[in-house]
Design a protein around this motif. Sequence first.
Motif, short mmCIF file in Angstrom:
data_model
loop_
_atom_site.label_atom_id
_atom_site.label_comp_id
_atom_site.label_asym_id
_atom_site.label_seq_id
_atom_site.Cartn_x
_atom_site.Cartn_y
_atom_site.Cartn_z
N PRO A 165 7.74 0.25 0.58
CA PRO A 165 8.01 -0.29 1.91
C PRO A 165 9.29 -1.14 1.90
CG PRO A 165 5.70 -0.57 1.34
CD PRO A 165 6.40 -0.11 0.10
N LEU A 166 10.18 -0.86 2.84
CA LEU A 166 11.46 -1.54 2.93
C LEU A 166 11.67 -1.97 4.38
CD1 LEU A 166 14.75 -0.58 1.33
CD2 LEU A 166 14.71 -0.73 3.80
N PHE A 167 12.17 -3.19 4.57
CA PHE A 167 12.40 -3.71 5.92
C PHE A 167 13.67 -4.54 5.92
CE2 PHE A 167 9.98 -6.82 3.59
CZ PHE A 167 10.61 -8.01 3.87
N LEU A 190 2.04 -0.96 7.10
CA LEU A 190 1.52 -1.78 8.20
C LEU A 190 0.62 -1.01 9.15
CD1 LEU A 190 4.60 -3.94 9.27
CD2 LEU A 190 2.74 -4.56 7.74
N GLY A 191 0.69 0.33 9.08
CA GLY A 191 -0.10 1.14 10.00
C GLY A 191 0.42 1.06 11.43
N ARG A 192 1.73 0.89 11.57
CA ARG A 192 2.36 0.79 12.89
C ARG A 192 3.62 1.65 12.92
NH1 ARG A 192 2.08 -5.30 15.10
NH2 ARG A 192 0.06 -5.87 14.27
N LYS A 226 -2.48 -7.82 3.44
CA LYS A 226 -3.53 -6.95 3.93
C LYS A 226 -2.87 -5.72 4.54
CE LYS A 226 -7.30 -8.71 5.47
NZ LYS A 226 -8.38 -9.32 6.24
N ARG A 227 -3.26 -4.56 4.04
CA ARG A 227 -2.73 -3.30 4.57
C ARG A 227 -3.40 -2.98 5.90
NH1 ARG A 227 -0.96 1.19 0.58
NH2 ARG A 227 -0.56 1.97 2.64
N ALA A 228 -2.88 -1.97 6.55
CA ALA A 228 -3.44 -1.54 7.83
C ALA A 228 -4.90 -1.15 7.69
CB ALA A 228 -2.64 -0.35 8.37
#
Length: 195
Positions: free
Chosen positions: A62-64, A83-85, A128-130
């Motif tokens: 995951p990269l942001f 993130l489930g988004r 916490k994951r999605a």
Amino acid sequence: CWVCLVCGWIGVFFVLASVIVGFVLRWNRRLAYEVYERARAEVAQREQLEFSNTLIETIPNPLFYKNIDDVYTGCNLAFQEFLGRPKEEIVGKTGYDMAPEEVAGKYHQKDRELLDNPGRQEYEWKVKRASGETREVIFNKATFSDASDSIAGIIGVITDITDLKKIENELKKAKEAAESPTKPKHTQHTKHTQH
């Protein structure tokens, strides 16, 4: 003689006209070259942008990235899945829009530390994951600059180390068990006496 005078003015006119035409032709060539160079630079810029986007999307972690106001300005597919988004629900939001206040506060604090001391930052955290599952992760973050060399924001990568932590704990337990003093087994010896 007025004919000589007219011929002289015509000659001057042709000389001036040829100078002006030469100047216009050189100017047009220069403009054409600048337009060509600008078009070439725009193509190179589009290719670089496409390469960067492909690189970001190819990274499995995951990269942001965020601006200095803590607003997400982009992310990769792995971050969206984490993130489930979808990206549309991430970009334009802050950490406080995405996580519980106490968690968002920790992220914000760490981001402020990094922005106040530009460079790199690494720390472990639980997220916490999605799916609702808590994972142990390492955040690797760095500041990035804009064209004027001012800090423009933060880019971050999340590495899930949950499985490594489990293995580490199992190895620690195994080592402790192997190093603990072994209890000697007592065997009873009976003497046989003869009568």
